[in-house]
Write a protein that holds these residues in place. Structure first.
Motif, PDB file in Angstrom:
ATOM      1  N   PHE A  44       0.837  -1.200   0.000  1.00 21.52           N
ATOM      2  CA  PHE A  44       0.000   0.000   0.000  1.00 21.52           C
ATOM      3  C   PHE A  44       0.872   1.250   0.000  1.00 21.52           C
ATOM      4  CE2 PHE A  44      -3.175  -3.022   1.522  1.00 21.52           C
ATOM      5  CZ  PHE A  44      -4.302  -2.607   0.825  1.00 21.52           C
ATOM      6  N   TYR A  49      -5.543   4.170  -6.216  1.00 17.21           N
ATOM      7  CA  TYR A  49      -6.082   2.806  -6.175  1.00 17.21           C
ATOM      8  C   TYR A  49      -6.287   2.347  -4.730  1.00 17.21           C
ATOM      9  CZ  TYR A  49      -4.609   2.955 -11.022  1.00 17.21           C
ATOM     10  OH  TYR A  49      -4.439   3.330 -12.332  1.00 17.21           O
ATOM     11  N   ASP A  50      -5.343   2.706  -3.858  1.00 17.06           N
ATOM     12  CA  ASP A  50      -5.462   2.346  -2.441  1.00 17.06           C
ATOM     13  C   ASP A  50      -6.663   3.046  -1.809  1.00 17.06           C
ATOM     14  OD1 ASP A  50      -3.153   0.874  -2.812  1.00 17.06           O
ATOM     15  OD2 ASP A  50      -1.851   2.290  -1.766  1.00 17.06           O
ATOM     16  N   SER A  53      -9.762   1.248  -2.894  1.00 12.66           N
ATOM     17  CA  SER A  53      -9.940   0.005  -2.134  1.00 12.66           C
ATOM     18  C   SER A  53     -10.544   0.301  -0.771  1.00 12.66           C
ATOM     19  CB  SER A  53      -8.594  -0.710  -1.943  1.00 12.66           C
ATOM     20  OG  SER A  53      -8.092  -1.144  -3.176  1.00 12.66           O
ATOM     21  N   LYS A  56     -14.207   1.326  -1.175  1.00 10.07           N
ATOM     22  CA  LYS A  56     -15.076   0.173  -1.463  1.00 10.07           C
ATOM     23  C   LYS A  56     -15.433  -0.565  -0.178  1.00 10.07           C
ATOM     24  CE  LYS A  56     -13.333  -0.482  -6.127  1.00 10.07           C
ATOM     25  NZ  LYS A  56     -12.380  -1.210  -6.974  1.00 10.07           N
ATOM     26  N   ALA A 113      -9.228  -3.837   3.565  1.00  9.76           N
ATOM     27  CA  ALA A 113      -8.951  -3.391   2.194  1.00  9.76           C
ATOM     28  C   ALA A 113      -7.975  -4.330   1.516  1.00  9.76           C
ATOM     29  CB  ALA A 113      -8.383  -1.970   2.210  1.00  9.76           C
ATOM     30  N   GLU A 114      -8.196  -4.517   0.228  1.00  8.10           N
ATOM     31  CA  GLU A 114      -7.292  -5.358  -0.564  1.00  8.10           C
ATOM     32  C   GLU A 114      -6.582  -4.495  -1.579  1.00  8.10           C
ATOM     33  OE1 GLU A 114      -9.346  -8.738  -2.178  1.00  8.10           O
ATOM     34  OE2 GLU A 114     -10.369  -9.108  -0.287  1.00  8.10           O
ATOM     35  N   ILE A 115      -5.320  -4.796  -1.775  1.00  8.15           N
ATOM     36  CA  ILE A 115      -4.536  -3.997  -2.723  1.00  8.15           C
ATOM     37  C   ILE A 115      -5.054  -4.258  -4.128  1.00  8.15           C
ATOM     38  CG2 ILE A 115      -2.654  -5.600  -3.203  1.00  8.15           C
ATOM     39  CD1 ILE A 115      -0.893  -2.997  -2.452  1.00  8.15           C
ATOM     40  N   ASP A 116      -5.153  -3.196  -4.904  1.00  8.82           N
ATOM     41  CA  ASP A 116      -5.698  -3.296  -6.257  1.00  8.82           C
ATOM     42  C   ASP A 116      -4.580  -3.409  -7.274  1.00  8.82           C
ATOM     43  OD1 ASP A 116      -7.254  -3.244  -8.481  1.00  8.82           O
ATOM     44  OD2 ASP A 116      -8.212  -1.338  -8.066  1.00  8.82           O
TER      45      ASP A 116
END
Length: 116
Positions: A44, A49-50, A53, A56, A113-116
């Motif tokens: 991260f 993008y982070d 995530s 979301k 959160a998941e890394i994108d």
């Protein structure tokens, strides 16, 4: 008493209106970099993008009622959420900003959160 100003309340996020869609954006790396610091070993960086995530997870956990109206279009240097429904987008960003300001809540969400 000072009147509520939406654009001031959501800073450093900023509102962008166009003909059919509305966006709320953030220049990545300028807000709450410490959130991403404690998971940097996982990749991260605090980029757009982070942030997407994290946003979301916020929608899934806190505001699933808004999920079908909010879309994301991040880039490395910019977080961007958009919608054709300005009221729903305002609800999203107001709640997301409040959560970002609460250290325990934002850390709890970031753990998922998941890394994108």
């Amino acid at each position: 008493m000072e009147a509520y100003n939406f654009e001031t309340a959501i800073k450093p996020f900023f509102w962008v209106a166009s003909d059919k869609t509305f966006s709320v954006c953030l220049n990545a790396g300028t807000y709450k970099p410490e959130i991403f610091e404690w998971r940097k070993d996982e990749g991260f960086e605090g980029n757009g993008y982070d942030w997407a995530s994290l946003a979301k997870v916020f929608l899934e956990e806190k505001r699933p009622d808004l999920a079908e109206d909010i879309r994301f279009d991040p880039e490395a240097d910019m977080f961007c959420a958009y919608s054709e429904n300005p009221d729903k987008l305002k609800e999203f960003i107001t709640g997301f900003k409040e959560t970002c300001e609460n250290e325990l809540q934002i850390q709890d969400l970031f753990l998922k959160a998941e890394i994108d």
